[in-house]
Design a protein around this motif. Structure first.
Motif, short mmCIF file in Angstrom:
data_model
loop_
_atom_site.label_atom_id
_atom_site.label_comp_id
_atom_site.label_asym_id
_atom_site.label_seq_id
_atom_site.Cartn_x
_atom_site.Cartn_y
_atom_site.Cartn_z
N ASP A 19 -4.68 -2.86 17.17
CA ASP A 19 -4.94 -2.40 15.80
C ASP A 19 -4.30 -1.04 15.56
OD1 ASP A 19 -6.48 -4.67 15.30
OD2 ASP A 19 -8.33 -3.69 15.99
N ASP A 76 -0.51 -1.45 15.35
CA ASP A 76 -0.17 -1.90 13.99
C ASP A 76 -0.20 -0.72 13.02
OD1 ASP A 76 -0.03 -4.49 14.94
OD2 ASP A 76 -2.04 -5.06 14.22
N GLU A 87 2.81 1.67 13.45
CA GLU A 87 4.04 1.12 12.89
C GLU A 87 3.99 1.09 11.36
OE1 GLU A 87 4.26 -2.61 14.90
OE2 GLU A 87 5.14 -1.75 16.72
N ALA A 88 2.80 0.82 10.80
CA ALA A 88 2.66 0.82 9.34
C ALA A 88 2.86 2.22 8.78
CB ALA A 88 1.29 0.28 8.95
#
Length: 352
Positions: A55, A58, A61-62
């Protein structure tokens, strides 16, 4: 706030995906079952149940995609979490992140940085040892004793901050639970309760997250003098206890013939806000002492109190409703002149 978990079966995949190793102290601490239990406990809340290391990969990277200014090699360590859904909320408070170690580019360093999501810039926060240690210091003493974990007392060498509780009636009301709390809040509706006297010697009051020093360019301009802080209470969305729903700072006997105008927001990720006499604080605290004071202030329990800085000025600490969020700040005007300020925690905070 939720912090990056360390799960033995997920470490290798996380490090391979981001191409860098975690700091050894962080990894070893969170793999210790005793420390993990403490960090999951209340009121610590360092780790959020059910979150995986992927999580945070993610999220890292977001954020790199959303904010081109965010360091390309930065790895998110901590982020606000929506209390209802458990999902990350990038609009709440300040992210914390790590950068590669200057002496070993294959490993993340031990310095924790904050990322201002609005201004899109970074600042140094503390060390990873302080980040974990300060959370352990907040744990219940009985729990740490039962697990044979000694509290590191991160700020023990600093001069302890002296606090004074706010108005006794207010403190008693906030301590009630269950039917007693419901009865106390049933009538009269929206009653303003006295909280504390606040002296403004300069011309700006700074309103910010508990662990942040005043912004030299921020604050609300007000006439110097004596002010009264008062609050309204409401029932928490999370249980049958009272919370502060609004805070007002105004001159004594200001009355109700006032106008409200939204002038900004305050980001909160330590469940409380701090009001500083901005000019006095910045004048009396040299730049190299401000971060240390902010770290020590972050350890103050999120309940209404006045913190004596020992330098001729107080800091007013007020819990922010049900906790973290982005809350509206309003100028309080009378006859076209700004005489005070209000902060609203009553459900109007940003959940986008």
């Amino acid at each position: 706030m939720s912090n990056l978990p360390v799960i033995a079966t997920e470490v290798a995949a996380f490090e391979a995906r981001l191409g860098i190793r975690l700091p050894e102290h962080y990894k070893a601490s969170l793999l210790d079952e005793r420390i993990r239990r403490i960090l999951c406990s209340k009121p610590v809340g360092f780790l959020h149940p059910g979150q995986a290391m992927a999580d945070f990969a993610d999220l890292t990277e977001a954020l790199r995609d959303l904010h081109p200014e965010f360091p390309r090699d930065g790895v998110v360590l901590s982020c606000g979490v929506d209390g209802d859904t458990g999902e990350f909320n990038l609009k709440w408070g300040f992210l914390r992140f790590l950068l590669p170690d200057r002496k070993d580019a294959n490993r993340l360093g031990d310095t924790v940085y904050a990322w201002d999501l609005r201004k899109r810039r970074q600042s140094r926060d503390c060390t990873i040892q302080q980040w974990i240690g300060a959370s352990i210091d907040c744990a219940d003493d009985d729990l740490t004793r039962s697990l044979a974990v000694e509290k590191p007392r991160v700020f023990e060498n600093d001069e302890p901050l002296r606090t004074r509780p706010c108005d006794p009636e207010l403190m008693a009301a906030l301590a009630r639970r269950g039917e007693a709390a419901q009865a106390r809040l049933s009538v009269p509706a929206d009653r303003w309760l006295p909280c504390a006297r606040f002296e403004l010697k300069g011309s700006f009051v700074s309103i910010g997250d508990l662990g942040q020093s005043p912004d030299p360019r921020g604050g609300v301009r007000l006439p110097p003098g004596q002010y009264e802080a008062s609050v309204t209470l409401a029932v928490s969305r999370l249980g049958d206890w009272p919370i502060v729903s609004k805070l007002r700072l105004a001159p004594p006997h200001a009355g109700n013939a006032v106008a409200l105008r939204k002038i900004g927001d305050v980001d909160v990720d330590l469940a409380a806000i701090a009001l500083h006499d901005r000019q006095v604080f910045l004048r009396k605290f040299p730049g190299d002492r401000r971060d240390a004071f902010a770290l020590a202030l972050a350890q103050v329990a999120p309940r209404p109190c006045l913190v004596d800085t020992g330098k001729g000025t107080d800091v007013l600490v007020i819990p922010s409703g049900d906790g973290d969020g982005t809350y509206p700040v309003h100028a309080l005007s009378q006859g076209g002149t700004v005489i005070g300020v209000e902060v609203h925690f009553d459900g109007s905070h940003d959940r986008a």
